[in-house]
Scaffold this motif. Structure first.
Motif, PDB file in Angstrom:
ATOM      1  N   HIS A 199      38.024  46.543  38.165  1.00 18.64           N
ATOM      2  CA  HIS A 199      38.473  46.419  38.144  1.00 18.64           C
ATOM      3  C   HIS A 199      39.998  45.447  37.617  1.00 18.64           C
ATOM      4  O   HIS A 199      40.270  46.214  37.168  1.00 18.64           O
ATOM      5  CB  HIS A 199      37.964  44.408  38.849  1.00 18.64           C
ATOM      6  CG  HIS A 199      36.386  43.686  39.333  1.00 18.64           C
ATOM      7  ND1 HIS A 199      36.979  43.573  41.079  1.00 18.64           N
ATOM      8  CD2 HIS A 199      34.871  44.674  39.317  1.00 18.64           C
ATOM      9  CE1 HIS A 199      36.031  43.692  41.141  1.00 18.64           C
ATOM     10  NE2 HIS A 199      34.933  44.366  41.316  1.00 18.64           N
TER      11      HIS A 199
ATOM     12  N   ASP B 298      42.350  42.286  36.278  1.00 17.55           N
ATOM     13  CA  ASP B 298      42.163  40.371  36.125  1.00 17.55           C
ATOM     14  C   ASP B 298      42.041  39.665  36.802  1.00 17.55           C
ATOM     15  O   ASP B 298      41.729  38.482  37.722  1.00 17.55           O
ATOM     16  CB  ASP B 298      43.176  40.491  34.614  1.00 17.55           C
ATOM     17  CG  ASP B 298      43.091  40.498  33.774  1.00 17.55           C
ATOM     18  OD1 ASP B 298      41.945  40.897  33.318  1.00 17.55           O
ATOM     19  OD2 ASP B 298      43.639  40.839  32.810  1.00 17.55           O
TER      20      ASP B 298
ATOM     21  N   ALA C 258      30.697  41.631  39.795  1.00 19.05           N
ATOM     22  CA  ALA C 258      32.242  40.692  39.425  1.00 19.05           C
ATOM     23  C   ALA C 258      31.732  39.097  38.239  1.00 19.05           C
ATOM     24  O   ALA C 258      32.628  39.365  37.596  1.00 19.05           O
ATOM     25  CB  ALA C 258      32.776  40.464  40.446  1.00 19.05           C
TER      26      ALA C 258
ATOM     27  N   SER D 221      41.806  41.213  40.346  1.00 21.68           N
ATOM     28  CA  SER D 221      40.497  41.576  41.632  1.00 21.68           C
ATOM     29  C   SER D 221      39.622  40.035  40.832  1.00 21.68           C
ATOM     30  O   SER D 221      38.514  39.099  42.086  1.00 21.68           O
ATOM     31  CB  SER D 221      40.044  42.700  41.472  1.00 21.68           C
ATOM     32  OG  SER D 221      39.853  43.364  40.614  1.00 21.68           O
ATOM     33  N   LEU D 222      39.462  40.408  39.495  1.00 21.84           N
ATOM     34  CA  LEU D 222      37.434  39.658  38.942  1.00 21.84           C
ATOM     35  C   LEU D 222      38.591  37.899  39.120  1.00 21.84           C
ATOM     36  O   LEU D 222      37.205  36.840  39.662  1.00 21.84           O
ATOM     37  CB  LEU D 222      37.803  39.687  37.604  1.00 21.84           C
ATOM     38  CG  LEU D 222      37.451  41.201  37.217  1.00 21.84           C
ATOM     39  CD1 LEU D 222      36.994  41.580  35.657  1.00 21.84           C
ATOM     40  CD2 LEU D 222      35.548  41.187  37.905  1.00 21.84           C
TER      41      LEU D 222
ATOM     42  N   HIS E 107      37.159  37.271  43.252  1.00 22.02           N
ATOM     43  CA  HIS E 107      35.549  37.125  42.607  1.00 22.02           C
ATOM     44  C   HIS E 107      35.551  35.629  42.065  1.00 22.02           C
ATOM     45  O   HIS E 107      34.562  35.305  43.253  1.00 22.02           O
ATOM     46  CB  HIS E 107      35.075  38.152  42.514  1.00 22.02           C
ATOM     47  CG  HIS E 107      35.387  39.510  43.512  1.00 22.02           C
ATOM     48  ND1 HIS E 107      33.874  39.364  44.212  1.00 22.02           N
ATOM     49  CD2 HIS E 107      35.889  40.425  43.208  1.00 22.02           C
ATOM     50  CE1 HIS E 107      34.242  40.652  44.928  1.00 22.02           C
ATOM     51  NE2 HIS E 107      35.274  41.039  44.001  1.00 22.02           N
TER      52      HIS E 107
ATOM     53  N   HIS F  81      35.950  45.594  32.880  1.00 23.40           N
ATOM     54  CA  HIS F  81      36.504  45.473  34.547  1.00 23.40           C
ATOM     55  C   HIS F  81      35.751  46.593  34.904  1.00 23.40           C
ATOM     56  O   HIS F  81      35.774  46.616  36.146  1.00 23.40           O
ATOM     57  CB  HIS F  81      37.981  46.169  34.249  1.00 23.40           C
ATOM     58  CG  HIS F  81      38.969  45.217  33.579  1.00 23.40           C
ATOM     59  ND1 HIS F  81      39.365  45.210  32.113  1.00 23.40           N
ATOM     60  CD2 HIS F  81      39.960  44.428  33.674  1.00 23.40           C
ATOM     61  CE1 HIS F  81      40.094  43.809  31.963  1.00 23.40           C
ATOM     62  NE2 HIS F  81      40.332  43.733  32.961  1.00 23.40           N
TER      63      HIS F  81
ATOM     64  N   SER G 147      32.379  39.669  29.377  1.00 22.51           N
ATOM     65  CA  SER G 147      33.818  40.313  28.817  1.00 22.51           C
ATOM     66  C   SER G 147      33.552  38.537  27.656  1.00 22.51           C
ATOM     67  O   SER G 147      34.448  38.636  26.880  1.00 22.51           O
ATOM     68  CB  SER G 147      34.839  39.755  29.593  1.00 22.51           C
ATOM     69  OG  SER G 147      35.951  39.850  28.786  1.00 22.51           O
TER      70      SER G 147
ATOM     71  N   ALA H 103      30.841  40.812  35.356  1.00 19.37           N
ATOM     72  CA  ALA H 103      31.721  41.648  34.267  1.00 19.37           C
ATOM     73  C   ALA H 103      32.079  40.666  33.509  1.00 19.37           C
ATOM     74  O   ALA H 103      32.817  40.489  32.337  1.00 19.37           O
ATOM     75  CB  ALA H 103      33.175  42.368  35.166  1.00 19.37           C
ATOM     76  N   ILE H 104      32.982  38.984  33.953  1.00 20.15           N
ATOM     77  CA  ILE H 104      33.538  37.686  33.705  1.00 20.15           C
ATOM     78  C   ILE H 104      32.765  37.241  32.476  1.00 20.15           C
ATOM     79  O   ILE H 104      33.370  37.201  31.377  1.00 20.15           O
ATOM     80  CB  ILE H 104      34.022  37.408  34.798  1.00 20.15           C
ATOM     81  CG1 ILE H 104      35.390  37.558  36.186  1.00 20.15           C
ATOM     82  CG2 ILE H 104      34.451  35.837  34.035  1.00 20.15           C
ATOM     83  CD1 ILE H 104      35.065  37.023  36.988  1.00 20.15           C
TER      84      ILE H 104
END
Length: 332
Positions: free
Chosen positions: A210, A212, A178, A214-215, A218, A193, A185, A181-182
């Motif tokens: 994921h 937005d 997670a 759920s990210l 995390h 996602h 991005s 991914a963040i």
């Protein structure tokens, strides 16, 4: 640890220093605070046990796959993958040369079979790509095995080589994936996602997409963990003095399929020790600490203690689980 220690906050108007970390460091705090102390705070670092054969397999496979993508297009073949694996094979932790040779053959089949499913012309956005991001609480970084572009979005790809079958929950619950991914991005200004676990032994791909929200959950959890760990770190430094620079080798205190493990690699460690082959490791014990610090960095005894690199220094861990041999994590 008392609630008062964790509830301490900076005085109003005085911002807390950002907690610099990797997902591995955050997970170490969650898994066992004593192991966290041994890994990131005690200097000199307490000596570890022998290297793990399953980590050698995982690191060798990861290195070969990364090198394969760096080859010219015309050389991206299954044979090249097998050659790269053989040339970079890590022998640490195996019972003997025969077992190492057997696993070398298996690992060659893994990488050659896996790359046979890939399009060699579809270059990833990044291979072993370090990504980073920050909030008002943390500055977090980590290294992604592979970052793909699928349409208008990015996808985080994580290779797995262990014996345990994977589930969608492994991908969904992974704090590391997670955060990757963040960070990807934000760095590349492109939506990200989807995260994928590619299990080479079975050829299975486990995906989680994921939202937005759920990210964000995390990331919020990462900040909560960081506040706890940073508070404990600060108290450790007050009592013991500032530790030296972290040069910890990540070697995962579990078989090579923990959700967030990186086959003995993360942004805070490399596989260079393992690549150099087995060698005598000097014995260094942990420093004596006060009862306050011992309680603050209390162990979490359980079956996983049999796999801990620092088991020899932990009476609770010695009592909690039998010692594992360096090759016990292999799927024989």
């Amino acid at each position: 640890m008392t609630a008062e220690v964790y509830d301490q906050l900076p005085l109003e108007g005085m911002p807390r220093r950002l907690y610099s970390c990797t997902p591995s460091r955050l997970n170490a705090w969650l898994d066992c605070r004593r192991r966290y102390r041994f890994t990131y705070l005690d200097r000199p670092q307490p000596s570890k046990g022998p290297g793990w054969a399953h980590n050698s397999v995982g690191a060798s496979v990861h290195n070969a796959l990364a090198a394969w993508w760096r080859e010219p297009y015309e050389r991206r073949t299954p044979l090249t993958a097998a050659i790269l694996l053989s040339n970079g094979w890590i022998t640490e932790g195996f019972r003997d040369a025969e077992q190492s040779a057997q696993w070398l053959g298996r690992a060659r089949d893994l990488v050659s079979g896996y790359v046979g499913t890939l399009d060699p012309s579809d270059d990833p956005v990044g291979v072993e790509r370090t990504v980073a991001t920050r909030t008002k609480v943390i500055a977090v970084s980590g290294r992604i095995d592979r970052l793909d572009r699928r349409g208008d979005e990015l996808v985080v790809v994580d290779y797995k080589t262990g014996r345990r079958p994977l589930t969608q929950d492994d991908a969904r619950s992974s704090l590391a994936l997670a955060i990757y991914a963040i960070a990807a991005s934000r760095m590349m200004r492109t939506p990200c996602h989807s995260v994928e676990l590619h299990h080479l032994p079975t050829g299975e791909i486990v995906e989680w997409r994921h939202t937005d929200e759920s990210l964000g959950r995390h990331l919020g959890r990462a900040e909560e963990v960081a506040v706890e760990a940073a508070t404990a770190d600060e108290r450790y430094r007050e009592v013991m003095g500032a530790p030296g620079p972290v040069r910890a080798r990540s070697s995962r205190a579990a078989p090579a399929d923990t959700a967030d493990g990186k086959s003995g690699r993360d942004a805070g460690g490399t596989v260079s020790e393992a690549a150099s082959g087995p060698r005598e490791r000097p014995h260094v014990g942990p420093p004596a600490v006060s009862a306050e610090l011992d309680a603050m960095f209390a162990p979490t005894p359980g079956p996983i203690c049999g796999w801990c690199d620092f088991r020899r220094h932990c009476p609770e861990g010695l009592a909690a689980a039998p010692e594992r041999r360096p090759w016990d994590g292999l799927a024989e």
